[in-house]
Design a protein around this motif. Structure first.
Motif, mmCIF file in Angstrom:
data_model
loop_
_atom_site.group_PDB
_atom_site.id
_atom_site.type_symbol
_atom_site.label_atom_id
_atom_site.label_comp_id
_atom_site.label_asym_id
_atom_site.label_seq_id
_atom_site.Cartn_x
_atom_site.Cartn_y
_atom_site.Cartn_z
ATOM 1 N N TYR A 155 6.811 -4.466 11.322
ATOM 2 C CA TYR A 155 6.081 -3.246 11.532
ATOM 3 C C TYR A 155 5.925 -2.953 13.015
ATOM 4 O O TYR A 155 6.888 -2.988 14.115
ATOM 5 C CB TYR A 155 5.008 -2.888 10.521
ATOM 6 N N ARG A 191 0.552 -5.648 -0.578
ATOM 7 C CA ARG A 191 -0.026 -5.663 -1.934
ATOM 8 C C ARG A 191 1.088 -5.866 -3.061
ATOM 9 O O ARG A 191 0.811 -5.610 -4.092
ATOM 10 C CB ARG A 191 -0.687 -4.074 -1.936
ATOM 11 N N GLU A 233 0.266 -2.557 3.226
ATOM 12 C CA GLU A 233 0.995 -1.711 2.035
ATOM 13 C C GLU A 233 2.071 -2.654 1.436
ATOM 14 O O GLU A 233 2.189 -2.864 0.186
ATOM 15 C CB GLU A 233 1.477 -0.513 2.614
ATOM 16 N N GLU A 234 2.894 -3.495 2.075
ATOM 17 C CA GLU A 234 3.991 -4.164 1.706
ATOM 18 C C GLU A 234 3.477 -5.328 1.117
ATOM 19 O O GLU A 234 3.887 -5.791 -0.165
ATOM 20 C CB GLU A 234 5.091 -4.357 2.807
ATOM 21 N N ARG A 265 -0.950 -0.751 9.348
ATOM 22 C CA ARG A 265 -1.341 -0.652 7.812
ATOM 23 C C ARG A 265 -0.205 -0.779 7.009
ATOM 24 O O ARG A 265 -0.283 -1.286 5.703
ATOM 25 C CB ARG A 265 -2.234 0.527 7.491
ATOM 26 N N LYS A 266 0.955 -0.549 7.342
ATOM 27 C CA LYS A 266 2.254 -0.787 6.771
ATOM 28 C C LYS A 266 2.493 -2.031 6.227
ATOM 29 O O LYS A 266 2.832 -2.437 5.225
ATOM 30 C CB LYS A 266 3.562 -0.027 7.350
#
Length: 243
Positions: A106, A90, A87-88, A83-84
């Protein structure tokens, strides 16, 4: 960095090794084709499998303009990275067709992901879309050099739901990468891996590689000797069975 199931680059044969093993064959002589460049045979590979397990400095994601994930290789990379990555992504405000942007890898074995947006293909726009597709490969390599990344893995960009004809896309990919590797900045890249997933693409790349990355004469001789040795071993095996 995850190690489980990671595929090291030294486990993937280079073009030179593929020639020597007879996996790919020297193309018939064609006038006006590119000259042999011995250095490239050790820098470029073609591998059929899962791009998300490659332990490279960077892998390229065939993304959409939002950079927020999708299907195909895009979805596979986001799922493997965790998921990270989303997030980046976005925070990147999307990406234009033919351009590319960098994120961390990641949970992938690769340290970084270079997200590039390929063109949607439709008849009548071949020149424009061809330039955009070539730009995807060029911009990805430029970003790799800017961040001192030495190895990079490419999927087949735009050949999925974006509809780019597989053979034309492969020729653009192979040609653009060769041009970059022969430039001044190309000296800063140690390894490029073309990762294919479909048998169709595997066959196309193995057909086009000898045309765009032709081997020098000594490589062809080594290939002939290796083929003779394999044939001799097969004959010995048949004789032993018959006896």
């Amino acid at each position: 960095m995850p190690e489980k199931n990671a595929l090291k680059l030294d486990q993937i044969p280079t073009i030179r090794q593929l020639f020597e093993k007879g996996v790919i064959k020297k193309a018939e002589k064609m006038g006006g084709g590119p000259e042999p460049n011995d250095k490239l045979l050790d820098k470029v590979s073609c591998y059929r499998g899962d791009i998300t397990i490659l332990d490279s400095d960077a892998l390229v994601n065939a993304a959409n303009k939002s950079l927020l994930g999708g299907g195909g290789v895009d979805g596979a990379i986001h799922a493997a990275a965790g998921r990270k990555l989303l997030e980046e992504c976005r925070m990147l405000d999307g990406c234009d067709t033919g351009d590319a942007k960098l994120t961390r890898g990641y949970e992938l074995p690769a340290r970084y992901v270079i997200h590039t947006v390929g063109p949607v293909y439709y008849p009548g726009n071949e020149d424009i879309r061809g330039d955009q597709l070539a730009s995807c490969y060029r911009r990805s390599l430029e970003i790799a050099v800017e961040h001192n990344l030495k190895s990079i893995a490419f999927p087949c960009i735009s050949t999925g739901v974006y509809g780019y004809p597989h053979r034309e896309a492969a020729r653009i990919a192979l040609t653009e990468v060769r041009g970059f590797l022969e430039s001044e900045n190309g000296e800063k890249i140690d390894r490029v891996v073309f990762v294919v997933y479909l048998a169709q693409d595997d066959g196309i790349y193995k057909e086009l590689i000898p045309q765009i990355y032709p081997p020098a004469a000594e490589v062809v001789e080594e290939q002939k000797e290796a083929t003779k040795e394999v044939d001799a071993q097969k004959e010995e095996g048949v004789s032993a069975t018959e006896a």
